[in-house]
Design an enzyme around this catalytic site. Structure first.
Site, PDB file in Angstrom:
ATOM      1  N   PHE A 145       0.861  -1.184   0.000  1.00 37.87           N
ATOM      2  CA  PHE A 145       0.000   0.000   0.000  1.00 37.87           C
ATOM      3  C   PHE A 145       0.892   1.228   0.000  1.00 37.87           C
ATOM      4  O   PHE A 145       1.580   1.519   0.977  1.00 37.87           O
ATOM      5  CB  PHE A 145      -0.946   0.048   1.198  1.00 37.87           C
ATOM      6  CG  PHE A 145      -1.856   1.251   1.116  1.00 37.87           C
ATOM      7  CD1 PHE A 145      -2.919   1.263   0.235  1.00 37.87           C
ATOM      8  CD2 PHE A 145      -1.602   2.386   1.853  1.00 37.87           C
ATOM      9  CE1 PHE A 145      -3.725   2.389   0.094  1.00 37.87           C
ATOM     10  CE2 PHE A 145      -2.399   3.520   1.732  1.00 37.87           C
ATOM     11  CZ  PHE A 145      -3.468   3.514   0.846  1.00 37.87           C
ATOM     12  N   ASP A 230       9.639   3.050   1.440  1.00 37.29           N
ATOM     13  CA  ASP A 230       8.466   3.835   1.798  1.00 37.29           C
ATOM     14  C   ASP A 230       8.302   3.755   3.311  1.00 37.29           C
ATOM     15  O   ASP A 230       7.756   2.779   3.834  1.00 37.29           O
ATOM     16  CB  ASP A 230       7.238   3.289   1.068  1.00 37.29           C
ATOM     17  CG  ASP A 230       5.947   4.015   1.436  1.00 37.29           C
ATOM     18  OD1 ASP A 230       5.939   4.764   2.432  1.00 37.29           O
ATOM     19  OD2 ASP A 230       4.933   3.811   0.736  1.00 37.29           O
ATOM     20  N   LYS A 259       3.210  11.479   6.577  1.00 37.58           N
ATOM     21  CA  LYS A 259       2.407  11.331   7.789  1.00 37.58           C
ATOM     22  C   LYS A 259       2.990  12.084   8.985  1.00 37.58           C
ATOM     23  O   LYS A 259       2.769  13.271   9.138  1.00 37.58           O
ATOM     24  CB  LYS A 259       2.164   9.854   8.081  1.00 37.58           C
ATOM     25  CG  LYS A 259       1.229   9.200   7.064  1.00 37.58           C
ATOM     26  CD  LYS A 259       0.668   7.908   7.537  1.00 37.58           C
ATOM     27  CE  LYS A 259      -0.189   7.232   6.477  1.00 37.58           C
ATOM     28  NZ  LYS A 259      -1.438   7.948   6.165  1.00 37.58           N
TER      29      LYS A 259
END
Length: 412
Positions: A145, A230, A259
């Site tokens: 994801f 990531d 984030k």
């Protein structure tokens, strides 16, 4: 945006009749927040054990981050990159220092940062490695994801993410996560990069076998391929280290951050790499109106300062051990597996009732979220206390008991 996906299905909520039905939220309406706690519109308090999918690693409204934002709001919030501003150099230097890289390219959301890394890898492949025009490929992982753009969902194997959004961009080869032999076999003369989450978050906190990240680093180095990590969810203290790659002393070629880099205040993401890689970008070849804006830069610089104290990484390790101990004591008749690394856990239930358990947990004053029907995902702020860990564990045990009662033992 690089957000954790909405649940499949779910009715349109009548609390928000003008909202698109792309999320299936728990029936709670949050009005205020402070630290590890949120308060709903009725005045009920809840322990937040999702932390904005790791965007709130430092808790809600961390005073240092709020102070940095307030100070910048009184000066200048946006100039665009058409001009220089006085917070930019400090911001990029801070992120470069944290990652050990030379150059930082700021964006806003995680998905934008992933797209940036894809563009970097392809251009590097054509201009430096010498891959034939239009032939570059990137190896990605099953159950990945990385965001929500059409390029990114095109190499997802989650039908909820990609169904009916094609046609998709070519150039991606998907292999099993955690399988170093499969990676070695997948690389050929067209391969420019391997893109992976060091720990897969949306998949349910999937931790690869020990030594896997070191093998990825070895293989990519030997085969002349970029390793792109990531760390949007796994980075910035979540795993008890600054980055999940640090767990195996691995330094990728490219870090993708997001984030928690915005401290739960503003969206901030960034790609960090060595100068010789990042120099494939030239003026006009990539950009962002809001990327690296003064407000974002001020907050993110303060985020780096907090991480450089080491306090939050230590809390992730120490309190993560406590969380793991409590979760692994849950009965095997209810819980098939607990995957816990730092303050990040996936509790795999024996039945597809994770949504019901999340709802039962909410009634006990704890907010968490289900993923893929069988997994409860936990990612509390790194500011959580030992007592709050125990509160979480007790509430989760009770919620699971409500939904999946332990069979009574009969004697005689």
């Amino acid at each position: 945006m690089h957000e954790t996906p909405a649940d499949a299905g779910g009715p349109v909520t009548h609390l928000e009749p003008h909202s698109a039905n792309n999320y299936h939220p728990l029936p709670v309406v949050i009005a205020e927040a402070e630290g590890t706690w949120v308060t709903d519109t009725e005045g009920r308090r809840y322990l937040d054990c999702l932390a904005g999918y790791s965007a709130l690693n430092f808790g809600h409204r961390h005073p240092d981050l709020i102070a940095a934002a307030h100070a910048q709001l009184d000066r200048v919030t946006l100039t665009s990159r058409a001009f220089r501003h006085d917070r930019f150099a400090d911001f990029t230097a801070a992120v470069a220092r944290l990652t050990g890289m030379d150059v930082v390219l700021p964006m806003n959301t995680g998905a934008e940062a992933v797209e940036t890394a894809i563009k970097l890898a392809r251009r590097w492949g054509y201009r430096v490695k010498g891959v034939a025009a239009g032939q570059a490929t990137i190896v990605v992982m099953d159950s990945n994801f990385h965001g929500r753009t059409t390029t990114i969902v095109g190499f997802s194997d989650d039908p909820v993410a990609h169904e009916d959004f094609g046609p998709f961009a070519p150039g991606f080869v998907r292999i099993p996560f955690g399988d170093a032999a499969a990676l070695e076999a997948a690389i050929d003369d067209t391969t420019v990069a391997v893109l992976l989450e060091p720990i897969q978050g949306e998949a349910g906190i999937i931790v690869p076998p020990e030594g896997y990240l070191r093998e990825v680093r070895r293989i990519t180095h030997e085969r002349g391929v970029l390793m792109i990590a990531d760390e949007i969810q796994s980075g910035l203290g979540r795993t008890g280290t600054t980055f999940a790659c640090d767990l195996e002393d691995v330094v990728p070629d490219v870090f993708v951050l997001g984030k928690a880099l915005g401290g739960g205040v503003v969206p901030v993401s960034a790609v960090a790499a060595r100068r010789e890689l990042m120099d494939v970008f030239t003026p006009g070849s990539h950009g962002s109106t809001f990327g690296g804006n003064p407000l974002a830069a001020a907050v993110a610089t303060e985020v780096v300062r907090l991480l450089e104290t080491g306090v939050y990484q230590a809390r992730g390790r120490e309190l993560g051990d406590r969380l793991a101990t409590r979760l692994r004591a849950l009965p095997s008749s209810q819980v098939a597996e607990v995957r816990c690394i730092g303050l990040w856990a996936g509790v795999e239930l024996v039945a597809p009732v994770a949504r019901a358990v999340s709802e039962a947990l909410m009634t006990r004053g704890v907010l968490a979220k289900d993923t893929h029907a069988t997994t409860i995902r936990l990612a509390p702020p790194l500011t959580i206390t030992a007592e709050e860990i125990d509160l979480l564990a007790d509430a989760l045990a009770a919620a699971i008991d409500e939904v999946l009662p332990v069979p009574a033992v009969t004697t005689g």
